[in-house]
Design a protein around this motif. Structure first.
Motif, PDB file in Angstrom:
ATOM      1  N   ASN A 121       0.815  -1.214   0.000  1.00 19.71           N
ATOM      2  CA  ASN A 121       0.000   0.000   0.000  1.00 19.71           C
ATOM      3  C   ASN A 121       0.849   1.264   0.000  1.00 19.71           C
ATOM      4  N   ARG A 122       1.944   1.242   0.736  1.00 21.05           N
ATOM      5  CA  ARG A 122       2.835   2.402   0.737  1.00 21.05           C
ATOM      6  C   ARG A 122       3.389   2.655  -0.670  1.00 21.05           C
ATOM      7  N   THR A 123       3.789   1.577  -1.333  1.00 19.64           N
ATOM      8  CA  THR A 123       4.360   1.706  -2.676  1.00 19.64           C
ATOM      9  C   THR A 123       3.325   2.237  -3.660  1.00 19.64           C
ATOM     10  N   LYS A 124       2.110   1.706  -3.607  1.00 15.79           N
ATOM     11  CA  LYS A 124       1.059   2.176  -4.509  1.00 15.79           C
ATOM     12  C   LYS A 124       0.800   3.668  -4.310  1.00 15.79           C
ATOM     13  N   ALA A 125       0.633   4.077  -3.044  1.00 16.04           N
ATOM     14  CA  ALA A 125       0.331   5.479  -2.760  1.00 16.04           C
ATOM     15  C   ALA A 125       1.484   6.387  -3.184  1.00 16.04           C
ATOM     16  N   GLU A 126       2.711   6.003  -2.864  1.00 14.83           N
ATOM     17  CA  GLU A 126       3.855   6.830  -3.230  1.00 14.83           C
ATOM     18  C   GLU A 126       3.982   6.960  -4.737  1.00 14.83           C
ATOM     19  N   THR A 127       3.713   5.885  -5.455  1.00 11.04           N
ATOM     20  CA  THR A 127       3.793   5.929  -6.913  1.00 11.04           C
ATOM     21  C   THR A 127       2.801   6.934  -7.484  1.00 11.04           C
ATOM     22  N   LEU A 128       1.568   6.886  -7.001  1.00 11.28           N
ATOM     23  CA  LEU A 128       0.530   7.771  -7.542  1.00 11.28           C
ATOM     24  C   LEU A 128       0.761   9.215  -7.126  1.00 11.28           C
ATOM     25  N   TYR A 129       1.076   9.453  -5.858  1.00 15.62           N
ATOM     26  CA  TYR A 129       1.318  10.828  -5.415  1.00 15.62           C
ATOM     27  C   TYR A 129       2.536  11.431  -6.123  1.00 15.62           C
ATOM     28  N   SER A 130       3.562  10.631  -6.321  1.00 13.69           N
ATOM     29  CA  SER A 130       4.757  11.130  -6.987  1.00 13.69           C
ATOM     30  C   SER A 130       4.442  11.605  -8.397  1.00 13.69           C
ATOM     31  N   PHE A 131       3.615  10.831  -9.096  1.00 15.87           N
ATOM     32  CA  PHE A 131       3.243  11.257 -10.448  1.00 15.87           C
ATOM     33  C   PHE A 131       2.420  12.539 -10.412  1.00 15.87           C
ATOM     34  N   VAL A 132       1.427  12.597  -9.534  1.00 17.18           N
ATOM     35  CA  VAL A 132       0.570  13.788  -9.453  1.00 17.18           C
ATOM     36  C   VAL A 132       1.400  15.019  -9.124  1.00 17.18           C
ATOM     37  N   ASP A 133       2.313  14.883  -8.162  1.00 20.40           N
ATOM     38  CA  ASP A 133       3.124  16.027  -7.750  1.00 20.40           C
ATOM     39  C   ASP A 133       4.084  16.495  -8.845  1.00 20.40           C
ATOM     40  N   SER A 134       4.499  15.582  -9.689  1.00 18.44           N
ATOM     41  CA  SER A 134       5.451  15.942 -10.751  1.00 18.44           C
ATOM     42  C   SER A 134       4.758  16.523 -11.976  1.00 18.44           C
ATOM     43  N   SER A 135       3.435  16.461 -11.989  1.00 19.86           N
ATOM     44  CA  SER A 135       2.670  16.929 -13.139  1.00 19.86           C
ATOM     45  C   SER A 135       2.222  18.364 -12.938  1.00 19.86           C
ATOM     46  N   GLY A 136       2.249  19.124 -14.009  1.00 20.70           N
ATOM     47  CA  GLY A 136       1.679  20.462 -13.952  1.00 20.70           C
ATOM     48  C   GLY A 136       0.209  20.459 -14.316  1.00 20.70           C
ATOM     49  N   PHE A 137      -0.317  19.299 -14.642  1.00 20.50           N
ATOM     50  CA  PHE A 137      -1.684  19.164 -15.132  1.00 20.50           C
ATOM     51  C   PHE A 137      -2.629  18.719 -14.019  1.00 20.50           C
TER      52      PHE A 137
END
Length: 360
Positions: A267-283
């Motif tokens: 669960n930690r890995t899933k959440a970190e993966t998704l948040y990392s993408f969202v945070d790196s996006s300007g969209f």
């Protein structure tokens, strides 16, 4: 076709569990009947319920000084059941508000003649934060303090367990139960609706400390009286048999995958993966404070909200369903409970990348 179901609940269940239930549906344990058809008093089902409870105790580390109850009515029923079992009219009852579910519990408790007191309220942040650790102060003599460790609608989650001293701590753990290890001994009562990490909707699991069993009001309905349900092994009335059976299957699935430590890692890995993408996006963006972000429910927004419906529709066509945010907050929300595999999160990110490429 099986889809990746990002619903906040009823939520995705492990495919392996559904396949086991399917295989046993017409003839369970050589009874010639479905588990949904056998008597709850039969030796087969009594053993099934005992097995489910024992697995839950083992996996969560529930000590002998706690009772485990299987109660109908879901978590919302417990909004009323907790004050009925732990308080009398006129008692002070404390609440910590970090979103809509805690607020609903607060409003329900007020119907039962208690002095419902808000000791912490994150409304000023539009419920995107949690109180600072150590800032929650229970009212001296309070019957209990209630909080919601994870708010599914806003995607807000506590990173700690509040310290309440002699005041019993009550937690609505519906969204996070079985997602990681917790220290059950810190709580007076834990309750959880089963439709997130524990099976189908309709049942609540209640874990209540023994010393709190004799506080129920005389007019508490028998089927919601913790002491009576404990004395009757949750079978004072006909219990939700299919839910208990499926919970047992899910607990076996959790146990076979490393228990709560294994769930925590995934669960930690899933959440970190998704948040990392969202945070790196300007969209895309996430409105929740970093130290209060939920592992289970990840809301995200787009700068152009007119694209929301198109995003949800196209995602569904791609096999990524139930991504619309709660009607009260809008945007999108990905609920990534235990049964959501990493492949589902990866597929969502791939879709989000392509949607951004087309519409940015």
């Amino acid at each position: 076709m099986r889809v990746f179901n990002f619903s906040a609940g009823p939520a995705m269940m492990p495919q392996e569990v559904l396949e086991q239930a399917q295989a046993e549906l017409l003839d369970w344990q050589n009874t010639g009947m479905s588990v949904a058809e056998v008597s709850h008093r039969s030796k087969e089902f009594v053993a099934c319920a005992a097995h489910t409870e024992e697995l839950l105790r083992q996996i969560m580390g529930i000590g002998p000084d706690f009772k485990v109850l299987f109660i109908q009515g879901g978590a919302f029923g417990q909004f009323a059941d907790v004050p009925l079992n732990l308080s009398k009219p006129g008692d002070v009852v404390d609440f910590v508000l970090t979103g809509q579910w805690g607020t609903k519990a607060f409003k329900e408790a007020k119907k039962f003649g208690v002095q419902a007191t808000v000791v912490a309220d994150e409304k000023s942040s539009n419920y995107t934060t949690t109180p600072a650790q150590g800032s929650i102060r229970p009212t001296p003599g309070s019957a209990y303090l209630h909080y919601t460790p994870n708010e599914t609608i806003g995607g807000v989650e506590f990173g700690y367990v509040p310290e309440t001293g002699d005041v019993p701590l009550v937690a609505d753990l519906s969204s996070t139960i079985l997602s990681r290890p917790i220290d059950v001994s810190k709580f007076g009562v834990i309750y959880a609706g089963t439709q997130k990490n524990m099976g189908p909707a309709g049942m609540a699991v209640v874990i209540v400390r023994d010393d709190l069993l004799d506080r129920a009001r005389p007019d508490t309905p028998s089927i919601w009286n913790y002491r009576l349900m404990a004395e009757n092994n949750s079978m004072l009335n006909t219990p939700p048999t299919f839910s208990i059976y499926l919970l047992g299957k899910i607990l076996e699935w959790v146990d076979a995958r490393g228990g709560l430590e294994g769930m925590e890692e995934r669960n930690r890995t899933k959440a970190e993966t998704l948040y990392s993408f969202v945070d790196s996006s300007g969209f895309y963006s996430n409105p929740v404070a970093h130290d209060s972000r939920s592992w289970m429910n990840v809301p995200f927004l787009m700068a152009n909200s007119e694209l929301n419906k198109q995003f949800v529709a196209e995602a569904a066509e791609a096999g990524l369903t139930n991504l619309a945010g709660h009607r009260s907050v809008g945007g999108m929300r990905a609920s990534i409970y235990n049964a959501m595999p990493q492949a589902g999160v990866d597929a969502l990110i791939d879709f989000m990348k392509e949607f951004e490429r087309v519409h940015a």
